[in-house]
Design a protein around this motif. Structure first.
Motif, PDB file in Angstrom:
ATOM      1  N   VAL A   9       0.900  -0.980   0.120  1.00  0.00           N
ATOM      2  CA  VAL A   9       0.095   0.066  -0.097  1.00  0.00           C
ATOM      3  C   VAL A   9       0.956   1.271  -0.089  1.00  0.00           C
ATOM      4  O   VAL A   9       1.769   1.473   0.799  1.00  0.00           O
ATOM      5  CB  VAL A   9      -1.043   0.047   1.166  1.00  0.00           C
ATOM      6  CG1 VAL A   9      -1.704   1.265   1.455  1.00  0.00           C
ATOM      7  CG2 VAL A   9      -1.787  -1.134   1.231  1.00  0.00           C
ATOM      8  N   ILE A  10       0.678   2.074  -0.891  1.00  0.00           N
ATOM      9  CA  ILE A  10       1.434   3.331  -1.115  1.00  0.00           C
ATOM     10  C   ILE A  10       0.570   4.594  -1.027  1.00  0.00           C
ATOM     11  O   ILE A  10      -0.602   4.453  -1.624  1.00  0.00           O
ATOM     12  CB  ILE A  10       2.262   3.323  -2.346  1.00  0.00           C
ATOM     13  CG1 ILE A  10       1.636   3.237  -3.697  1.00  0.00           C
ATOM     14  CG2 ILE A  10       3.272   2.349  -2.219  1.00  0.00           C
ATOM     15  CD1 ILE A  10       2.193   3.388  -4.796  1.00  0.00           C
ATOM     16  N   SER A  16      -4.218  12.191  -4.861  1.00  0.00           N
ATOM     17  CA  SER A  16      -4.832  12.055  -3.473  1.00  0.00           C
ATOM     18  C   SER A  16      -5.463  10.934  -3.110  1.00  0.00           C
ATOM     19  O   SER A  16      -6.732  10.701  -2.966  1.00  0.00           O
ATOM     20  CB  SER A  16      -6.158  13.117  -3.459  1.00  0.00           C
ATOM     21  OG  SER A  16      -5.229  14.633  -3.652  1.00  0.00           O
ATOM     22  N   ARG A  17      -4.894   9.567  -3.046  1.00  0.00           N
ATOM     23  CA  ARG A  17      -5.469   8.278  -2.670  1.00  0.00           C
ATOM     24  C   ARG A  17      -4.233   7.527  -2.344  1.00  0.00           C
ATOM     25  O   ARG A  17      -3.038   7.696  -2.537  1.00  0.00           O
ATOM     26  CB  ARG A  17      -6.236   7.945  -3.611  1.00  0.00           C
ATOM     27  CG  ARG A  17      -5.363   7.484  -5.137  1.00  0.00           C
ATOM     28  CD  ARG A  17      -6.202   7.015  -6.011  1.00  0.00           C
ATOM     29  NE  ARG A  17      -5.633   6.253  -7.159  1.00  0.00           N
ATOM     30  CZ  ARG A  17      -6.156   5.569  -8.237  1.00  0.00           C
ATOM     31  NH1 ARG A  17      -7.653   5.899  -8.350  1.00  0.00           N
ATOM     32  NH2 ARG A  17      -5.573   5.130  -9.449  1.00  0.00           N
ATOM     33  N   PHE A  18      -4.545   6.400  -1.372  1.00  0.00           N
ATOM     34  CA  PHE A  18      -3.732   5.498  -0.989  1.00  0.00           C
ATOM     35  C   PHE A  18      -4.093   4.328  -2.079  1.00  0.00           C
ATOM     36  O   PHE A  18      -5.352   4.056  -2.329  1.00  0.00           O
ATOM     37  CB  PHE A  18      -3.977   4.945   0.389  1.00  0.00           C
ATOM     38  CG  PHE A  18      -3.315   5.748   1.312  1.00  0.00           C
ATOM     39  CD1 PHE A  18      -2.119   5.408   1.682  1.00  0.00           C
ATOM     40  CD2 PHE A  18      -3.824   6.810   1.832  1.00  0.00           C
ATOM     41  CE1 PHE A  18      -1.506   6.493   2.625  1.00  0.00           C
ATOM     42  CE2 PHE A  18      -3.141   7.838   2.529  1.00  0.00           C
ATOM     43  CZ  PHE A  18      -2.031   7.557   3.153  1.00  0.00           C
ATOM     44  N   GLU A  19      -3.059   3.733  -2.536  1.00  0.00           N
ATOM     45  CA  GLU A  19      -3.173   2.755  -3.683  1.00  0.00           C
ATOM     46  C   GLU A  19      -2.503   1.120  -3.086  1.00  0.00           C
ATOM     47  O   GLU A  19      -1.606   1.419  -2.530  1.00  0.00           O
ATOM     48  CB  GLU A  19      -2.485   3.036  -5.035  1.00  0.00           C
ATOM     49  CG  GLU A  19      -3.171   4.306  -5.575  1.00  0.00           C
ATOM     50  CD  GLU A  19      -2.286   4.586  -6.874  1.00  0.00           C
ATOM     51  OE1 GLU A  19      -3.072   5.777  -7.492  1.00  0.00           O
ATOM     52  OE2 GLU A  19      -1.178   4.214  -7.052  1.00  0.00           O
ATOM     53  N   ALA A  20      -3.451  -0.033  -3.530  1.00  0.00           N
ATOM     54  CA  ALA A  20      -2.939  -1.052  -3.089  1.00  0.00           C
ATOM     55  C   ALA A  20      -2.561  -1.758  -4.322  1.00  0.00           C
ATOM     56  O   ALA A  20      -3.184  -1.918  -5.518  1.00  0.00           O
ATOM     57  CB  ALA A  20      -4.062  -1.969  -2.323  1.00  0.00           C
ATOM     58  N   TYR A  21      -1.439  -2.736  -4.114  1.00  0.00           N
ATOM     59  CA  TYR A  21      -0.931  -3.313  -5.286  1.00  0.00           C
ATOM     60  C   TYR A  21      -0.563  -4.910  -4.754  1.00  0.00           C
ATOM     61  O   TYR A  21      -0.234  -5.094  -3.609  1.00  0.00           O
ATOM     62  CB  TYR A  21       0.336  -2.757  -5.993  1.00  0.00           C
ATOM     63  CG  TYR A  21       0.274  -1.672  -6.552  1.00  0.00           C
ATOM     64  CD1 TYR A  21       0.207  -1.521  -7.862  1.00  0.00           C
ATOM     65  CD2 TYR A  21       0.119  -0.299  -5.915  1.00  0.00           C
ATOM     66  CE1 TYR A  21      -0.125  -0.441  -8.437  1.00  0.00           C
ATOM     67  CE2 TYR A  21       0.196   0.784  -6.330  1.00  0.00           C
ATOM     68  CZ  TYR A  21       0.061   0.937  -7.869  1.00  0.00           C
ATOM     69  OH  TYR A  21      -0.269   2.112  -8.447  1.00  0.00           O
ATOM     70  N   ALA A  27      -4.653  -2.934  -7.400  1.00  0.00           N
ATOM     71  CA  ALA A  27      -5.719  -3.926  -6.808  1.00  0.00           C
ATOM     72  C   ALA A  27      -6.920  -2.938  -6.389  1.00  0.00           C
ATOM     73  O   ALA A  27      -8.056  -3.321  -6.328  1.00  0.00           O
ATOM     74  CB  ALA A  27      -5.329  -4.696  -5.524  1.00  0.00           C
ATOM     75  N   GLY A  28      -6.607  -1.669  -5.792  1.00  0.00           N
ATOM     76  CA  GLY A  28      -7.702  -0.778  -5.300  1.00  0.00           C
ATOM     77  C   GLY A  28      -7.107   0.339  -4.931  1.00  0.00           C
ATOM     78  O   GLY A  28      -5.947   0.732  -4.809  1.00  0.00           O
ATOM     79  N   PHE A  29      -8.007   1.387  -4.047  1.00  0.00           N
ATOM     80  CA  PHE A  29      -7.654   2.618  -3.764  1.00  0.00           C
ATOM     81  C   PHE A  29      -8.502   3.153  -2.547  1.00  0.00           C
ATOM     82  O   PHE A  29      -9.975   2.633  -2.718  1.00  0.00           O
ATOM     83  CB  PHE A  29      -7.393   3.668  -4.756  1.00  0.00           C
ATOM     84  CG  PHE A  29      -8.952   3.836  -5.522  1.00  0.00           C
ATOM     85  CD1 PHE A  29      -9.619   4.868  -5.113  1.00  0.00           C
ATOM     86  CD2 PHE A  29      -9.003   3.313  -6.508  1.00  0.00           C
ATOM     87  CE1 PHE A  29     -10.707   5.269  -5.778  1.00  0.00           C
ATOM     88  CE2 PHE A  29     -10.283   3.391  -7.273  1.00  0.00           C
ATOM     89  CZ  PHE A  29     -11.038   4.286  -6.786  1.00  0.00           C
ATOM     90  N   GLN A  53     -10.315 -10.229   0.303  1.00  0.00           N
ATOM     91  CA  GLN A  53      -9.095 -10.833   0.486  1.00  0.00           C
ATOM     92  C   GLN A  53      -8.247  -9.780   1.713  1.00  0.00           C
ATOM     93  O   GLN A  53      -6.924  -9.941   1.825  1.00  0.00           O
ATOM     94  CB  GLN A  53      -7.992 -10.849  -0.543  1.00  0.00           C
ATOM     95  CG  GLN A  53      -8.806 -11.926  -1.421  1.00  0.00           C
ATOM     96  CD  GLN A  53      -8.166 -12.321  -2.797  1.00  0.00           C
ATOM     97  OE1 GLN A  53      -6.904 -12.590  -2.629  1.00  0.00           O
ATOM     98  NE2 GLN A  53      -8.662 -12.110  -4.067  1.00  0.00           N
ATOM     99  N   GLY A  54      -8.709  -9.099   2.225  1.00  0.00           N
ATOM    100  CA  GLY A  54      -8.221  -8.048   3.094  1.00  0.00           C
ATOM    101  C   GLY A  54      -7.539  -6.693   2.294  1.00  0.00           C
ATOM    102  O   GLY A  54      -6.881  -6.130   3.304  1.00  0.00           O
ATOM    103  N   VAL A  55      -7.757  -6.571   1.115  1.00  0.00           N
ATOM    104  CA  VAL A  55      -7.290  -5.645   0.643  1.00  0.00           C
ATOM    105  C   VAL A  55      -7.750  -4.220   0.924  1.00  0.00           C
ATOM    106  O   VAL A  55      -6.943  -3.262   1.329  1.00  0.00           O
ATOM    107  CB  VAL A  55      -7.079  -5.646  -0.998  1.00  0.00           C
ATOM    108  CG1 VAL A  55      -6.695  -4.378  -1.780  1.00  0.00           C
ATOM    109  CG2 VAL A  55      -6.445  -6.949  -1.497  1.00  0.00           C
ATOM    110  N   ALA A  56      -9.147  -3.978   1.036  1.00  0.00           N
ATOM    111  CA  ALA A  56      -9.586  -2.815   1.283  1.00  0.00           C
ATOM    112  C   ALA A  56      -9.200  -2.456   2.756  1.00  0.00           C
ATOM    113  O   ALA A  56      -9.110  -1.446   3.104  1.00  0.00           O
ATOM    114  CB  ALA A  56     -11.228  -3.062   1.251  1.00  0.00           C
ATOM    115  N   GLY A  57      -9.122  -3.535   3.769  1.00  0.00           N
ATOM    116  CA  GLY A  57      -8.866  -3.222   4.997  1.00  0.00           C
ATOM    117  C   GLY A  57      -7.396  -2.885   5.215  1.00  0.00           C
ATOM    118  O   GLY A  57      -7.198  -1.936   6.347  1.00  0.00           O
ATOM    119  N   SER A  58      -6.668  -3.472   4.442  1.00  0.00           N
ATOM    120  CA  SER A  58      -5.152  -2.949   4.632  1.00  0.00           C
ATOM    121  C   SER A  58      -5.011  -1.271   3.907  1.00  0.00           C
ATOM    122  O   SER A  58      -4.531  -0.934   4.618  1.00  0.00           O
ATOM    123  CB  SER A  58      -4.210  -3.949   3.702  1.00  0.00           C
ATOM    124  OG  SER A  58      -4.109  -5.072   4.248  1.00  0.00           O
TER     125      SER A  58
END
Length: 98
Positions: A9-10, A16-21, A27-29, A53-58
């Motif tokens: 997560v970066i 203006s967002r955090f992004e998941a890879y 994978a999402g933001f 899979q826990g991506v949004a929570g992370s």
């Protein structure tokens, strides 16, 4: 939780967002809008292949931890962020209350 995957997560301040890879794939933001007294969190989105899979929570945990470290309270307009905070009461003190 994410199993057998590499989750990163970066913060992407230009968007203006955090992004998941996950394994290097986007994978999402979760979006944010920094205001003078607080940070608005209006929306979180995760791709269908990564849901459950826990991506949004992370994403939300990382964003809230970074905002907490900066001393910035949050206005959780996003229903996912709001419900995540309700499930993790240790983050309730971070909620902006005018």
């Amino acid at each position: 939780m994410v199993w057998d995957m590499s989750l990163k997560v970066i913060d992407n301040p230009d968007r203006s967002r955090f992004e998941a890879y996950v394994d290097g794939e986007f994978a999402g933001f979760t979006e944010y809008d920094k205001r003078e007294s607080f940070t608005l969190m209006p929306h979180t989105e995760v791709g269908d292949a990564y849901q459950g899979q826990g991506v949004a929570g992370s994403l939300v945990r990382t964003a809230l931890d970074e905002l907490r470290a900066s001393g910035q309270p949050v206005d959780p307009q996003c229903s996912y962020v709001r419900s995540w905070i309700e499930r993790h009461p240790e983050y309730d003190g971070l909620v902006y209350r005018p």
